[in-house]
Scaffold this motif. Structure first.
Motif, PDB file in Angstrom:
ATOM      1  N   VAL A 149     -11.625  -4.270  28.985  1.00  0.00           N
ATOM      2  CA  VAL A 149     -11.462  -2.758  28.646  1.00  0.00           C
ATOM      3  C   VAL A 149     -12.758  -2.078  28.168  1.00  0.00           C
ATOM      4  CG1 VAL A 149     -11.015  -3.297  26.228  1.00  0.00           C
ATOM      5  CG2 VAL A 149      -9.908  -1.225  27.074  1.00  0.00           C
ATOM      6  N   TYR A 150     -13.738  -3.049  27.686  1.00  0.00           N
ATOM      7  CA  TYR A 150     -15.149  -2.530  27.316  1.00  0.00           C
ATOM      8  C   TYR A 150     -16.107  -2.437  28.335  1.00  0.00           C
ATOM      9  CZ  TYR A 150     -13.479  -3.623  22.903  1.00  0.00           C
ATOM     10  OH  TYR A 150     -12.628  -3.654  21.466  1.00  0.00           O
ATOM     11  N   LYS A 151     -15.852  -3.217  29.417  1.00  0.00           N
ATOM     12  CA  LYS A 151     -16.736  -3.305  30.619  1.00  0.00           C
ATOM     13  C   LYS A 151     -16.835  -2.035  31.402  1.00  0.00           C
ATOM     14  CE  LYS A 151     -18.077  -7.351  29.012  1.00  0.00           C
ATOM     15  NZ  LYS A 151     -17.929  -8.356  29.815  1.00  0.00           N
ATOM     16  N   ASP A 152     -16.137  -1.361  31.642  1.00  0.00           N
ATOM     17  CA  ASP A 152     -16.065  -0.007  32.415  1.00  0.00           C
ATOM     18  C   ASP A 152     -16.859   0.981  31.728  1.00  0.00           C
ATOM     19  OD1 ASP A 152     -14.862  -0.893  34.662  1.00  0.00           O
ATOM     20  OD2 ASP A 152     -12.718  -0.130  34.105  1.00  0.00           O
ATOM     21  N   ARG A 153     -16.613   0.959  30.103  1.00  0.00           N
ATOM     22  CA  ARG A 153     -17.382   1.897  29.583  1.00  0.00           C
ATOM     23  C   ARG A 153     -18.648   1.644  29.336  1.00  0.00           C
ATOM     24  NH1 ARG A 153     -16.987   0.074  24.349  1.00  0.00           N
ATOM     25  NH2 ARG A 153     -19.370  -0.363  24.576  1.00  0.00           N
ATOM     26  N   ILE A 154     -19.369   0.310  29.506  1.00  0.00           N
ATOM     27  CA  ILE A 154     -20.455  -0.011  29.341  1.00  0.00           C
ATOM     28  C   ILE A 154     -20.999   0.274  30.848  1.00  0.00           C
ATOM     29  CG2 ILE A 154     -22.115  -2.293  29.405  1.00  0.00           C
ATOM     30  CD1 ILE A 154     -20.039  -3.403  27.578  1.00  0.00           C
ATOM     31  N   VAL A 155     -20.554  -0.036  31.760  1.00  0.00           N
ATOM     32  CA  VAL A 155     -21.229   0.261  33.121  1.00  0.00           C
ATOM     33  C   VAL A 155     -21.255   1.758  33.313  1.00  0.00           C
ATOM     34  CG1 VAL A 155     -20.684   0.335  35.555  1.00  0.00           C
ATOM     35  CG2 VAL A 155     -20.338  -1.875  34.333  1.00  0.00           C
ATOM     36  N   GLY A 156     -20.096   2.660  32.593  1.00  0.00           N
ATOM     37  CA  GLY A 156     -20.230   3.877  32.789  1.00  0.00           C
ATOM     38  C   GLY A 156     -21.357   4.561  31.885  1.00  0.00           C
ATOM     39  N   ASP A 157     -21.636   3.918  30.913  1.00  0.00           N
ATOM     40  CA  ASP A 157     -22.750   4.545  29.960  1.00  0.00           C
ATOM     41  C   ASP A 157     -24.078   4.293  30.661  1.00  0.00           C
ATOM     42  OD1 ASP A 157     -23.607   5.822  27.702  1.00  0.00           O
ATOM     43  OD2 ASP A 157     -23.173   4.057  26.348  1.00  0.00           O
ATOM     44  N   PHE A 158     -23.888   3.290  31.348  1.00  0.00           N
ATOM     45  CA  PHE A 158     -25.160   3.130  32.184  1.00  0.00           C
ATOM     46  C   PHE A 158     -25.623   4.146  33.431  1.00  0.00           C
ATOM     47  CE2 PHE A 158     -27.027   1.131  36.017  1.00  0.00           C
ATOM     48  CZ  PHE A 158     -28.459   1.277  35.583  1.00  0.00           C
ATOM     49  N   ALA A 159     -24.344   4.268  34.021  1.00  0.00           N
ATOM     50  CA  ALA A 159     -24.500   5.271  35.033  1.00  0.00           C
ATOM     51  C   ALA A 159     -24.779   6.592  34.759  1.00  0.00           C
ATOM     52  CB  ALA A 159     -22.968   4.997  35.830  1.00  0.00           C
ATOM     53  N   VAL A 160     -24.046   6.937  33.713  1.00  0.00           N
ATOM     54  CA  VAL A 160     -24.168   8.538  33.304  1.00  0.00           C
ATOM     55  C   VAL A 160     -25.490   8.525  32.299  1.00  0.00           C
ATOM     56  CG1 VAL A 160     -23.261  10.232  31.815  1.00  0.00           C
ATOM     57  CG2 VAL A 160     -21.872   9.024  33.318  1.00  0.00           C
ATOM     58  N   ASN A 161     -25.544   7.800  31.464  1.00  0.00           N
ATOM     59  CA  ASN A 161     -26.743   7.908  30.464  1.00  0.00           C
ATOM     60  C   ASN A 161     -27.803   7.074  30.470  1.00  0.00           C
ATOM     61  OD1 ASN A 161     -25.177   9.896  29.015  1.00  0.00           O
ATOM     62  ND2 ASN A 161     -23.890   8.355  28.439  1.00  0.00           N
ATOM     63  N   GLY A 162     -27.883   6.095  31.353  1.00  0.00           N
ATOM     64  CA  GLY A 162     -29.147   5.034  31.723  1.00  0.00           C
ATOM     65  C   GLY A 162     -29.104   4.180  30.487  1.00  0.00           C
ATOM     66  N   LYS A 163     -28.071   4.070  29.552  1.00  0.00           N
ATOM     67  CA  LYS A 163     -28.063   2.821  28.692  1.00  0.00           C
ATOM     68  C   LYS A 163     -27.715   1.580  29.247  1.00  0.00           C
ATOM     69  CE  LYS A 163     -26.121   1.915  24.242  1.00  0.00           C
ATOM     70  NZ  LYS A 163     -25.166   2.397  23.035  1.00  0.00           N
ATOM     71  N   LEU A 164     -28.812   0.540  28.853  1.00  0.00           N
ATOM     72  CA  LEU A 164     -28.482  -0.640  29.422  1.00  0.00           C
ATOM     73  C   LEU A 164     -27.509  -1.624  28.557  1.00  0.00           C
ATOM     74  CD1 LEU A 164     -32.244  -1.373  30.002  1.00  0.00           C
ATOM     75  CD2 LEU A 164     -30.634  -0.765  31.656  1.00  0.00           C
ATOM     76  N   PRO A 165     -26.973  -2.729  29.196  1.00  0.00           N
ATOM     77  CA  PRO A 165     -25.779  -3.526  28.756  1.00  0.00           C
ATOM     78  C   PRO A 165     -26.564  -4.099  27.338  1.00  0.00           C
ATOM     79  CG  PRO A 165     -25.980  -4.179  30.986  1.00  0.00           C
ATOM     80  CD  PRO A 165     -27.267  -2.874  30.536  1.00  0.00           C
ATOM     81  N   PRO A 166     -25.446  -4.413  26.288  1.00  0.00           N
ATOM     82  CA  PRO A 166     -25.858  -4.740  24.934  1.00  0.00           C
ATOM     83  C   PRO A 166     -26.623  -6.146  24.929  1.00  0.00           C
ATOM     84  CG  PRO A 166     -23.791  -4.686  25.139  1.00  0.00           C
ATOM     85  CD  PRO A 166     -24.018  -4.174  26.231  1.00  0.00           C
ATOM     86  N   GLY A 167     -26.250  -6.931  25.959  1.00  0.00           N
ATOM     87  CA  GLY A 167     -26.760  -8.248  26.036  1.00  0.00           C
ATOM     88  C   GLY A 167     -25.846  -9.182  25.018  1.00  0.00           C
ATOM     89  N   GLN A 168     -26.428 -10.118  24.230  1.00  0.00           N
ATOM     90  CA  GLN A 168     -25.516 -11.136  23.641  1.00  0.00           C
ATOM     91  C   GLN A 168     -24.553 -10.452  22.592  1.00  0.00           C
ATOM     92  OE1 GLN A 168     -27.549 -13.976  21.152  1.00  0.00           O
ATOM     93  NE2 GLN A 168     -25.800 -15.571  21.693  1.00  0.00           N
ATOM     94  N   TRP A 169     -23.256 -10.667  22.749  1.00  0.00           N
ATOM     95  CA  TRP A 169     -22.306 -10.101  21.866  1.00  0.00           C
ATOM     96  C   TRP A 169     -21.653 -11.097  21.103  1.00  0.00           C
ATOM     97  CZ3 TRP A 169     -17.189 -11.650  22.446  1.00  0.00           C
ATOM     98  CH2 TRP A 169     -16.899 -12.315  23.682  1.00  0.00           C
ATOM     99  N   ARG A 170     -21.093 -10.814  19.932  1.00  0.00           N
ATOM    100  CA  ARG A 170     -20.290 -11.492  18.827  1.00  0.00           C
ATOM    101  C   ARG A 170     -19.100 -11.120  18.586  1.00  0.00           C
ATOM    102  NH1 ARG A 170     -23.866 -14.524  15.524  1.00  0.00           N
ATOM    103  NH2 ARG A 170     -22.154 -15.136  14.562  1.00  0.00           N
TER     104      ARG A 170
END
Length: 414
Positions: free
Chosen positions: A389-410
């Protein structure tokens, strides 16, 4: 050019899922396919009896499967990442439980390859001998995101580890366990401990609806002695670890899709019973049922093709192992983006297939003895581990805003 296809070996074509990732892949895979076939032959029985695949993992170990990425002593490298992931898809087709049970181990091999030379040689020797490593990182209950409740401390008798973990996948089958902990100052560290050390208890208490044989339950550590050389400061075990571990899940899903497609096709080919209002007397000739069988195969093929391409991106990132350059960070980030983009697509392809299969086979397919329910349960469980559920948002944030993936998560309480 011949035009008569009637003489072609249809059975060989039926088991063809596309070309391997390298010219030598089929020769490599041929070493393990007899073992995969033995594993698949007992998969339903193991599932129904809930018999842990201790013997089957031993078959893989003896065949050298667990040491695939360990450099050979002839100074040649081990198999490539695209080759490894293609083999993981094939293993998952035989039984997805085994792939997940060895997921932490294959990740630790990458970790060992990135270690400083002295510890690297120690671990590569152990791994080459067939020793297996499990993992213990996640904590449940009131565990925090910021640090681990499991604690590493130093006293008169040296370093000791205390704490409780869950989702300790594969540790029951392992010789060693790679554990995440906090030091006395609360800073995160990782340690690798002997699975048989005093104070280590690994329980077979995983009661998830799927992946039932992965031994993904509880591990407890009570004053476990820790070798100071095996203490590593916080940070990802290796730079491309997030992408690597997620791609193992996607390879597992692709294998589930293949096994399901093959089982449904085989069942339709031999079924004699049909409905009076069906489009054909025999299920094997019913165009509606053939459409479902074709869609299952197409979904499985597509999932595998996506995994194969994503593994190429991961290989590019691995080529920079140990480097801290911008090019290295870029390669890791690109691999993560490719795999995050793939996650929701592969997940949906396989989840849809595991549901649609029952439309082709009817009520008899729901019998427990058929074992077909395990495909949905296993796929649904795997896709829940790292929520898509979080991955489409992360990819969309990159596509629209250029925000890179957050890297290591906890995971844990804020």
């Amino acid at each position: 050019m011949p035009t008569d296809r009637s003489t072609l070996p249809s059975d060989a074509i039926a088991h063809h899922w596309g070309a391997g990732p390298t010219p030598g892949y089929d020769a490599l895979a041929a070493r393990f396919r007899p073992v995969f076939a033995r594993i698949r032959a007992g998969s339903v029985e193991r599932e129904i009896e809930r018999r842990l695949p201790v013997e089957e993992i031993e078959w893989l170990r003896r065949a050298g499967f667990t040491a695939l990425r360990v450099p050979h002593w002839s100074d040649a490298n081990g198999v490539t990442l695209p080759e490894l992931f293609a083999l993981l898809v094939e293993l998952s087709e035989a039984d997805s439980n085994l792939t997940q049970a060895l997921r932490a181990h294959f990740g630790f091999v990458e970790h060992a390859l990135a270690k400083p030379p002295a510890r690297r040689d120690v671990w590569l020797n152990r791994l080459a001998e067939g020793q297996i490593v499990g993992a213990a990182w996640s904590e449940t209950g009131d565990a925090k995101q910021a640090n681990f409740s499991t604690v590493l401390s130093q006293g008169e008798n040296g370093w000791r580890l205390n704490g409780t973990k869950f989702y300790t996948t594969g540790s029951l089958y392992a010789n060693w366990i790679h554990v995440g902990a906090s030091d006395a100052q609360g800073a995160p560290v990782s340690v690798t401990i002997d699975r048989k050390a005093r104070g280590v208890e690994v329980l077979d208490d995983w009661d998830g609806m799927g992946q039932r044989l992965t031994a993904s339950g509880t591990s407890r550590f009570i004053d476990v002695p820790v070798d100071e050389n095996e203490i590593v400061a916080d940070g990802p075990p290796f730079a491309y670890s997030e992408a690597f571990y997620q791609l193992v899940h996607l390879a597992t899903l692709a294998g589930i899709g293949r096994a399901l497609a093959s089982d449904v096709a085989a069942a339709l080919a031999t079924r004699k019973r049909g409905y009076s209002h069906a489009a054909a007397p025999l299920p094997a000739n019913d165009p509606q049922l053939l459409e479902i069988a074709g869609r299952l195969r197409a979904n499985a093929y597509s999932a595998g093709a996506i995994v194969r391409l994503a593994a190429v991106a991961l290989e590019r990132a691995a080529a920079f192992s140990g480097e801290t350059t911008d090019d290295a960070l870029l390669a890791v980030t690109q691999a993560e983006l490719e795999i995050w983009q793939a996650q929701t697509v592969v997940s949906q392809l396989v989840l849809d297939a595991t549901t649609d299969a029952f439309d082709a086979l009817g009520a008899s397919a729901t019998l427990r003895s058929a074992g077909l329910d395990r495909y949905w349960r296993n796929a649904r469980t795997i896709t829940s581990h790292n929520p898509r559920v979080y991955k489409d948002r992360i990819v969309g944030d990159f596509a629209v805003n250029g925000k890179l993936p957050p890297g290591q998560w906890r995971i844990g309480q804020v």
